[in-house]
Design a protein around this motif. Structure first.
Motif, PDB file in Angstrom:
ATOM      1  N   MET B   2      30.080 -10.095  75.284  1.00 11.00           N
ATOM      2  CA  MET B   2      30.368 -11.520  75.549  1.00 11.00           C
ATOM      3  C   MET B   2      31.091 -11.888  76.662  1.00 11.00           C
ATOM      4  O   MET B   2      30.668 -12.605  77.547  1.00 11.00           O
ATOM      5  CB  MET B   2      31.500 -12.111  74.274  1.00 11.00           C
ATOM      6  N   LYS B   3      31.742 -10.984  77.300  1.00  8.67           N
ATOM      7  CA  LYS B   3      32.474 -10.963  78.510  1.00  8.67           C
ATOM      8  C   LYS B   3      31.398 -11.066  79.870  1.00  8.67           C
ATOM      9  O   LYS B   3      31.518 -11.739  80.808  1.00  8.67           O
ATOM     10  CB  LYS B   3      33.627 -10.146  78.695  1.00  8.67           C
ATOM     11  N   LEU B   4      30.479 -10.080  79.451  1.00  6.40           N
ATOM     12  CA  LEU B   4      29.383  -9.837  80.218  1.00  6.40           C
ATOM     13  C   LEU B   4      28.538 -11.167  80.742  1.00  6.40           C
ATOM     14  O   LEU B   4      28.245 -11.599  81.812  1.00  6.40           O
ATOM     15  CB  LEU B   4      28.740  -8.611  80.339  1.00  6.40           C
ATOM     16  N   LEU B   6      29.434 -13.989  80.011  1.00  8.08           N
ATOM     17  CA  LEU B   6      30.019 -15.232  80.357  1.00  8.08           C
ATOM     18  C   LEU B   6      30.086 -15.317  81.903  1.00  8.08           C
ATOM     19  O   LEU B   6      29.944 -16.090  82.781  1.00  8.08           O
ATOM     20  CB  LEU B   6      31.417 -15.268  79.923  1.00  8.08           C
ATOM     21  N   GLN B   7      30.181 -13.845  82.400  1.00 10.10           N
ATOM     22  CA  GLN B   7      30.435 -13.548  83.840  1.00 10.10           C
ATOM     23  C   GLN B   7      28.897 -13.912  84.355  1.00 10.10           C
ATOM     24  O   GLN B   7      28.758 -14.531  85.251  1.00 10.10           O
ATOM     25  CB  GLN B   7      30.529 -11.980  84.052  1.00 10.10           C
ATOM     26  N   THR B  11      28.712 -16.795  87.272  1.00 11.77           N
ATOM     27  CA  THR B  11      28.067 -16.369  88.575  1.00 11.77           C
ATOM     28  C   THR B  11      26.733 -16.982  89.027  1.00 11.77           C
ATOM     29  O   THR B  11      26.654 -17.590  90.034  1.00 11.77           O
ATOM     30  CB  THR B  11      27.782 -14.914  88.404  1.00 11.77           C
ATOM     31  N   ARG B  38      29.754  -8.605  92.821  1.00 15.16           N
ATOM     32  CA  ARG B  38      29.652  -8.148  91.301  1.00 15.16           C
ATOM     33  C   ARG B  38      29.087  -6.774  91.216  1.00 15.16           C
ATOM     34  O   ARG B  38      29.429  -5.945  90.037  1.00 15.16           O
ATOM     35  CB  ARG B  38      28.691  -8.999  90.513  1.00 15.16           C
TER      36      ARG B  38
END
Lengths: 197, 187
Positions: B2-4, B6-7, B11, B38
């Motif tokens: 999920m974090k990826l 969102l990133q 971005t 990134r």
């Protein structure tokens, strides 16, 4: 069902417009002719706004057209329609990246597609120039009615020449961002009342 | 995961906000955000994606975003990155469009757009000249350019003709394949 039609039209645009944002223009002028949802002048104004705001031109114009047709839901549907073919095609290519890059068939198809895409953009741009420089509504009106010197909007022609020279020949200005030329043209338009009002 | 995702969304939304005009204007911004900040792909990867993005259907920015997202997080990543890059356009354009709708009857706005339309015409002309230099590389491609320009102009101009640009796209792809193969056999 206007949303479905909007999605379908923009899906088609995303699928067949090759070479980036401006390549969507011929499809949008065609959509205007076909549906009457917005006029050619509306579209030219939308392009100007899209060039002057953040975000890729193709996306901005699709969002704007969708909004004009059916408000915020229209904007979302048009934008999703435009990007859907890209997502599908790129995901497929991503899995076969090397085969795609080395394909002679793909290479040969693009040999024909590049000049065609350029021609389509030229055909979309010529009426924009004609209606902004002459007092006619369309190229058809010009061809069927003939041209007289009285039709030429001289201040607009002078502005066109100035912008052409500034964007192509003057070293100091030719690399500047389009938004600056659009702002300059807006000021000239207001000062010299180019809209005639 | 999920974090990826969102990133990816944030971005590419950032890239969308910082891009004016799209296409080539976006490349340096992508280099900074995606490669340097990134580390999602190498400089070479990005150049490859961009090159393919230019010669596949659709908006170059979207195509490149889908590529990078797919590489990081598969199909879902490709979709999320694309949604990220279109998000700012949706917000900014709908806000602006409703303002312009309200003020479009004012004389000052109409005069401004009359001037702006002249500028848009010249900007399109400049793009066509730039594209022409890359696309028209010989007699065959010149013929395709002329036939499509005149054909599309005619179709746009005549009130009773409604020919979709799709027709020109399909025929010219076929013409490209025929021209290349015919030329290869001759040589």
């Amino acid at each position: 069902m206007i949303y479905l039609q909007l999605f379908y039209e923009f899906f088609k645009t995303g699928l067949f417009a090759i070479g980036g944002g401006l390549a969507t223009l011929p499809f949008l002028y065609n959509l205007s002719d076909k549906t009457g949802w917005f006029s050619h002048t509306d579209l030219t104004n939308m392009i100007a706004v899209s060039e002057s705001t953040p975000g890729p031109i193709g996306i901005n114009t699709a969002t704007y057209v969708g909004f004009t047709v059916k408000g915020l839901p229209g904007a979302i549907v048009a934008t999703l329609g435009l990007v859907a073919p890209s997502i599908i095609i790129i995901l497929i290519i991503a899995y076969f990246l090397k085969a795609f890059r080395d394909s002679r068939l793909v290479d040969a198809a693009f040999y024909g597609l590049r000049p065609a895409s350029t021609g389509l953009i030229a055909a979309a741009g010529i009426p924009v120039l004609i209606t902004s420089l002459l007092t006619v509504d369309s190229l058809y009106a010009l061809l069927s009615g003939g041209m007289t010197a009285g039709m030429i909007k001289w201040p607009a022609v002078a502005l066109a020449v100035v912008i052409y020279v500034l964007t192509n020949f003057v070293k100091k200005t030719k690399g500047l961002h389009p938004i600056l030329f659009i702002a300059f043209a807006a000021v000239v338009g207001i000062v010299f009342r180019l809209g005639g009002v | 995961m999920m974090k990826l995702l969102l990133q990816l969304f944030i971005t590419f939304a950032k890239v969308g906000v910082m891009t004016f005009g799209g296409g080539y204007a976006m490349l340096p911004i992508l280099q900074r955000e995606v490669v340097e900040n990134r580390g999602w792909c190498s400089e070479e990867d990005l150049t490859d994606y961009f090159a393919i993005g230019q010669c596949t259907p659709g908006i170059i920015a979207v195509n490149t975003a889908t590529f990078v997202g797919q590489k990081q997080a598969g199909t879902v990543g490709g979709i999320v990155a694309t949604l990220g890059i279109v998000f700012p356009s949706l917000v900014i354009i709908t806000a602006l469009a409703s303002i312009i709708e309200k003020i479009s009857h004012l004389a000052v706005v109409q005069n401004a757009f009359a001037g702006i339309n002249v500028c848009v015409g010249i900007l399109i002309l400049n793009s066509v000249v730039k594209l022409f230099k890359k696309a028209v590389v010989g007699k065959g491609t010149l013929v395709i350019f002329l036939v499509v320009t005149i054909g599309a102009l005619t179709a746009n101009t005549l009130p009773n003709v409604n020919l979709s640009p799709v027709v020109f796209v399909l025929i010219s792809a076929l013409a490209g394949i025929l021209l290349k193969n015919w030329g290869a056999k001759k040589a």
